[in-house]
Design an enzyme around this catalytic site. Structure first.
Site, PDB file in Angstrom:
ATOM      1  CD  GLU A  35      -3.061  -0.653  -0.064  1.00 66.19           C
ATOM      2  OE1 GLU A  35      -3.221   0.530  -0.400  1.00 66.19           O
ATOM      3  OE2 GLU A  35      -3.621  -1.610  -0.648  1.00 66.19           O
ATOM      4  CG  HIS A  37       5.705   0.204  -3.359  1.00 66.30           C
ATOM      5  ND1 HIS A  37       5.747  -1.011  -2.713  1.00 66.30           N
ATOM      6  CD2 HIS A  37       6.989   0.638  -3.416  1.00 66.30           C
ATOM      7  CE1 HIS A  37       7.004  -1.308  -2.421  1.00 66.30           C
ATOM      8  NE2 HIS A  37       7.778  -0.326  -2.819  1.00 66.30           N
ATOM      9  CD  GLN A 148       6.890  12.695   4.696  1.00 72.16           C
ATOM     10  OE1 GLN A 148       6.261  12.237   5.667  1.00 72.16           O
ATOM     11  NE2 GLN A 148       6.681  13.904   4.223  1.00 72.16           N
TER      12      GLN A 148
HETATM   13  P1  AMP Z   1      11.264   0.663  -2.462  1.00 71.54           P
HETATM   14  O1  AMP Z   1      10.524  -0.180  -3.459  1.00 71.54           O
HETATM   15  O2  AMP Z   1      11.359   0.061  -1.113  1.00 71.54           O
HETATM   16  O3  AMP Z   1      12.571   1.188  -2.986  1.00 71.54           O
HETATM   17  O4  AMP Z   1      10.361   1.950  -2.246  1.00 71.54           O
HETATM   18  C1  AMP Z   1       9.934   2.728  -3.336  1.00 71.54           C
HETATM   19  C2  AMP Z   1       9.339   4.018  -2.811  1.00 71.54           C
HETATM   20  O5  AMP Z   1       8.262   3.711  -1.952  1.00 71.54           O
HETATM   21  C3  AMP Z   1      10.338   4.851  -1.986  1.00 71.54           C
HETATM   22  O6  AMP Z   1      10.146   6.225  -2.282  1.00 71.54           O
HETATM   23  C4  AMP Z   1       9.944   4.530  -0.579  1.00 71.54           C
HETATM   24  O7  AMP Z   1      10.252   5.559   0.331  1.00 71.54           O
HETATM   25  C5  AMP Z   1       8.441   4.382  -0.719  1.00 71.54           C
HETATM   26  N1  AMP Z   1       7.895   3.591   0.386  1.00 71.54           N
HETATM   27  C6  AMP Z   1       8.298   2.370   0.798  1.00 71.54           C
HETATM   28  N2  AMP Z   1       7.583   1.985   1.883  1.00 71.54           N
HETATM   29  C7  AMP Z   1       6.728   3.005   2.157  1.00 71.54           C
HETATM   30  C8  AMP Z   1       5.731   3.228   3.152  1.00 71.54           C
HETATM   31  N3  AMP Z   1       5.465   2.330   4.096  1.00 71.54           N
HETATM   32  N4  AMP Z   1       5.046   4.389   3.129  1.00 71.54           N
HETATM   33  C9  AMP Z   1       5.305   5.321   2.176  1.00 71.54           C
HETATM   34  N5  AMP Z   1       6.227   5.180   1.211  1.00 71.54           N
HETATM   35  C10 AMP Z   1       6.925   4.033   1.196  1.00 71.54           C
END
Ligand code: AMP
Length: 282
Positions: A35, A37, A148
């Site tokens: 959720e 993403h 964030q």
């Molecule tokens: P990742 O796939 O983990 O590299 O994350 C991709 C994007 O999703 C990055 O900008 C993360 O900061 C964001 N993201 C990951 N987990 C969360 C979360 N729980 N809440 C908000 N944004 C998230």
């Protein structure tokens, strides 16, 4: 929704959209959507008319011994979800398409990448800045949304964009959490049942630290001690990587809390490394 794997094809498509006057939005991800993403995609969708979501487990941001090979992947499910959330192009390049064998150009913001996650992941943010910059060159977004949850990443990208005059608006999106407070992460699948049960105490502890500041504590050392003591008690199987209070913009460690402060924590569990943070306003 179109899936594009070839970087030059993405660039051609986005240049054409640009010529046609479209406002392009970009959400960079490593996939295995949750959720968090999806809320980034929804937020970005509202600020652009062509939404590009990248799904790339970027090898250059993983250090030796990290989980590059075991990082969870499910492209078919991700494609379905991205489509449902209004994505126009899902960009899924191969590592070899993004990096030539003799790739030799790096972007880094060393002052902001030394502390917090950078201390235990020394090449991580260099890999992040480099790949995000590549994605900006390929997708040519007017707006890009980052979570964030990865506050240090967001702050470093803002600095990179400022320092290099990159014509993109960076939007930071609030952390999406489970009902019990645990920040959503693709890596939560690594948690054992026992670890999952106590993992929400990380967020709880940071919220309690914010209460402590609200009740008048201004000594960052005392707040840090509170956080480490509380985590040792409530997440006993975890090992604290760091617990810090930093300036939210430049990430400099704080001694006194006289303005906004970011409380940030990373904890090693048996297989997962969990990060979380809390913006404390004074
Ligand atoms: P990742 O796939 O983990 O590299 O994350 C991709 C994007 O999703 C990055 O900008 C993360 O900061 C964001 N993201 C990951 N987990 C969360 C979360 N729980 N809440 C908000 N944004 C998230």
């Amino acid at each position: 929704m179109k899936t594009i794997r070839n970087p030059e094809e993405l660039q051609r498509q986005c240049m054409q959209w640009e010529r046609e006057g479209h406002r392009i939005g970009l959400v960079p991800t490593m996939g295995y959507f949750h959720e968090g993403h999806l809320s980034l995609m929804d937020a970005c969708r509202g600020q652009c008319d062509k939404l590009v979501v990248s799904l790339f487990v970027n090898p250059t941001q993983f250090g030796p011994g990290e989980d590059l090979d075991s990082y969870p992947r499910d492209e078919a499910r991700d494609a379905r979800l991205a489509h449902e959330h209004g994505t126009d192009v899902l960009f899924c390049p191969e590592p070899g398409g993004m990096y030539h064998e003799d790739h030799g150009t790096w972007i880094e913001v060393p002052e902001m990448a030394r502390g917090l996650c950078g201390a235990s992941r020394p090449i991580h943010f260099r890999g992040v800045c480099t790949v995000v910059n590549k994605l900006f060159m390929l997708a040519r977004p007017a707006v890009a949304v980052f979570g964030q949850k990865d506050w240090q990443q967001l702050a470093i990208i803002r600095r990179m964009v400022r320092d290099l005059h990159i014509p993109v608006q960076i939007v930071g999106h609030p952390i999406v959490r489970e009902a019990d407070g645990l920040a959503l992460s693709s890596r939560n699948v690594y948690l054992t049942d026992e670890e999952r049960a106590v993992a929400p105490n990380i967020h709880k502890t940071l919220a309690e630290a914010a209460d402590l500041v609200a009740s008048g504590e201004r000594d960052a050392g005392a707040v840090k001690r509170f956080i480490t003591d509380r985590l040792a008690e409530t997440v006993p199987m975890g090992r604290i990587d760091y617990a810090e209070l930093v300036d939210p913009d430049n990430l400099a460690p704080l001694e006194r809390i006289s303005g906004p402060a970011l409380a940030a924590v990373a904890m090693f569990m048996s297989k997962a490394r969990l990060i979380d943070n809390y913006l404390i306003g004074v």
